[in-house]
Scaffold this active site. Structure first.
Site, PDB file in Angstrom:
ATOM      1  N   CYS A   1       0.830  -1.217   0.000  1.00 46.97           N
ATOM      2  CA  CYS A   1       0.000   0.000   0.000  1.00 46.97           C
ATOM      3  C   CYS A   1       0.859   1.260   0.000  1.00 46.97           C
ATOM      4  O   CYS A   1       0.360   2.358  -0.279  1.00 46.97           O
ATOM      5  CB  CYS A   1      -0.933   0.020   1.213  1.00 46.97           C
ATOM      6  SG  CYS A   1      -2.066  -1.372   1.274  1.00 46.97           S
TER       7      CYS A   1
ATOM      8  N   HIS B   1      -2.048  -5.970   6.498  1.00 44.91           N
ATOM      9  CA  HIS B   1      -2.419  -6.004   5.088  1.00 44.91           C
ATOM     10  C   HIS B   1      -3.173  -7.296   4.791  1.00 44.91           C
ATOM     11  O   HIS B   1      -2.708  -8.377   5.150  1.00 44.91           O
ATOM     12  CB  HIS B   1      -1.159  -5.923   4.218  1.00 44.91           C
ATOM     13  CG  HIS B   1      -1.468  -5.822   2.755  1.00 44.91           C
ATOM     14  ND1 HIS B   1      -1.726  -4.618   2.118  1.00 44.91           N
ATOM     15  CD2 HIS B   1      -1.592  -6.786   1.811  1.00 44.91           C
ATOM     16  CE1 HIS B   1      -1.982  -4.845   0.844  1.00 44.91           C
ATOM     17  NE2 HIS B   1      -1.903  -6.152   0.626  1.00 44.91           N
TER      18      HIS B   1
ATOM     19  N   HIS C   1      -9.714 -12.254   7.690  1.00 43.42           N
ATOM     20  CA  HIS C   1     -10.532 -12.135   6.479  1.00 43.42           C
ATOM     21  C   HIS C   1     -11.555 -13.258   6.513  1.00 43.42           C
ATOM     22  O   HIS C   1     -11.205 -14.417   6.714  1.00 43.42           O
ATOM     23  CB  HIS C   1      -9.675 -12.235   5.211  1.00 43.42           C
ATOM     24  CG  HIS C   1     -10.503 -12.072   3.974  1.00 43.42           C
ATOM     25  ND1 HIS C   1     -10.773 -10.845   3.410  1.00 43.42           N
ATOM     26  CD2 HIS C   1     -11.177 -12.985   3.237  1.00 43.42           C
ATOM     27  CE1 HIS C   1     -11.574 -11.015   2.376  1.00 43.42           C
ATOM     28  NE2 HIS C   1     -11.826 -12.311   2.231  1.00 43.42           N
ATOM     29  N   CYS C   2     -12.816 -12.919   6.304  1.00 44.99           N
ATOM     30  CA  CYS C   2     -13.882 -13.924   6.401  1.00 44.99           C
ATOM     31  C   CYS C   2     -14.528 -14.124   5.030  1.00 44.99           C
ATOM     32  O   CYS C   2     -15.236 -13.231   4.547  1.00 44.99           O
ATOM     33  CB  CYS C   2     -14.924 -13.476   7.430  1.00 44.99           C
ATOM     34  SG  CYS C   2     -16.279 -14.658   7.580  1.00 44.99           S
TER      35      CYS C   2
HETATM   36 ZN   LIG Z   1      -1.281  -2.785   2.826  1.00 47.55          ZN
HETATM   37 ZN   LIG Z   2      -9.645  -9.108   3.566  1.00 44.34          ZN
END
Ligand SMILES: [Zn+2]
Ligand SMILES: [Zn+2]
Length: 322
Positions: A130, A140, A154-155
């Site tokens: 990023c 990230h 993260h789902c």
């Molecule tokens: Zn990032």
């Molecule tokens: Zn994610």
């Protein structure tokens, strides 16, 4: 490797458009289908049969039916609202503000607000994909291809990351799912026992009730385990990522204390918001901006967790880069 380097293929990939990949909706379709199937079996094979039980007239069964329906409907509506909010509410990104921008020559020098977490080298944490300095607790996500504030995980079931701004909806989703699944599992037992004991029960009815019970049992078990785990993490002021880092410490000393632990009440407020009235409703915002976090030991110097190259530093004193 510096941001934008030609040797880093991931750095060249553009940020993923939200909901740009149709296949990632499949888990959502699966969850909605399972929930709809379970709800329709519960209503048609249990609740409506209880409410309409007239031969012989059974007022107690009708009352049970109405009572169970009055719990099932609001819990399901709240569950659906939480599910939609989990999907649609962005967990939070690092702002597009020049002060968060990472330029390789800056190394540890930045105008970004001071952080408690730094790399082992003493440098400020930054994201090479990023091109930004990372606030504390920010990570990230390679699926979303962006940095997520107070990232939990993260789902795929919600096609979203769980982080600062949608963690409350995620917890409430688990909470109302657990209420719904346990309600179906335990109250539909009555219909299951009844259809087993009555030899004239049609095969379709028996099959649907069996199938509904098995589905409710599996979903209730899974959701209860996840809810229990997240309540424990939330009470200790930990995210799933921080818990995983602490589970595998490089020095071998497991320690599940968080430097961001504000006590149970403080940790609950940090997730559910300051107003207790809205704690169980999918409304309101969590406390804070997800960029800076208060800790009761902010001014102490010690290893935060000794893992993943993240260490704490004296607030206000950025060590020189090496
Ligand atoms: Zn990032
Ligand atoms: Zn994610």
């Amino acid at each position: 490797m510096e941001p934008g380097s030609l040797l880093d293929p991931e750095a060249l990939q553009p940020r993923r458009e939200r909901f740009g990949e149709k296949l990632k909706f499949l888990p959502i379709v699966y969850v909605v289908a399972a929930k709809l199937m379970l709800a329709s079996i519960y209503l048609s094979q249990h609740i409506f049969k209880l409410i309409s039980r007239q031969e012989p007239w059974d007022a107690a069964a009708q009352l049970r039916g109405w009572t169970q329906l009055s719990i099932f409907v609001p819990a399901t509506v709240l569950l659906l609202i939480c599910y939609v909010r989990c999907i649609l509410v962005h967990p939070g990104e690092i702002p597009d503000d020049p002060k968060w921008e990472y330029l390789p020559r800056d190394r540890g020098v930045t105008m970004a607000p001071l952080s408690q977490e730094v790399k082992r080298t003493g440098e400020r944490r930054h994201c090479k994909w990023c091109g930004k300095f990372k606030p504390d607790r920010c990570h990230h996500c390679r699926v979303c291809r962006t940095c997520i504030l107070k990232m939990d995980h993260h789902c795929p079931w919600i096609y979203n990351c769980v982080g600062h701004y949608n963690y409350k909806f995620f917890i409430l989703l688990l909470f109302y799912s657990a209420i719904d699944c346990h309600l179906i599992l335990w109250t539909m037992m009555e219909s299951l026992i009844r259809c087993i004991s009555l030899p004239q029960t049609p095969f379709e009815e028996m099959f649907l009730i069996f199938f509904g019970e098995i589905l409710a049992f599996v979903m209730a078990a899974l959701v209860s385990v996840f809810l229990g785990m997240h309540l424990w993490l939330m009470a200790r002021g930990l995210t799933t990522i921080e818990f995983c880092e602490k589970s595998l410490p490089k020095d071998g000393n497991r320690n599940f204390n968080s430097v961001y632990d504000l006590g149970i009440l403080g940790n609950l407020r940090a997730v559910f918001g300051a107003n207790v009235v809205f704690w169980f409703l999918p409304l309101g915002l969590p406390e804070g901006d997800g960029l800076t976090f208060i800790s009761d030991e902010t001014c102490l110097t010690k290893d935060m967790d000794g893992t993943n190259g993240i260490r704490r530093q004296i607030l206000g004193a950025l060590p020189p880069s090496q």
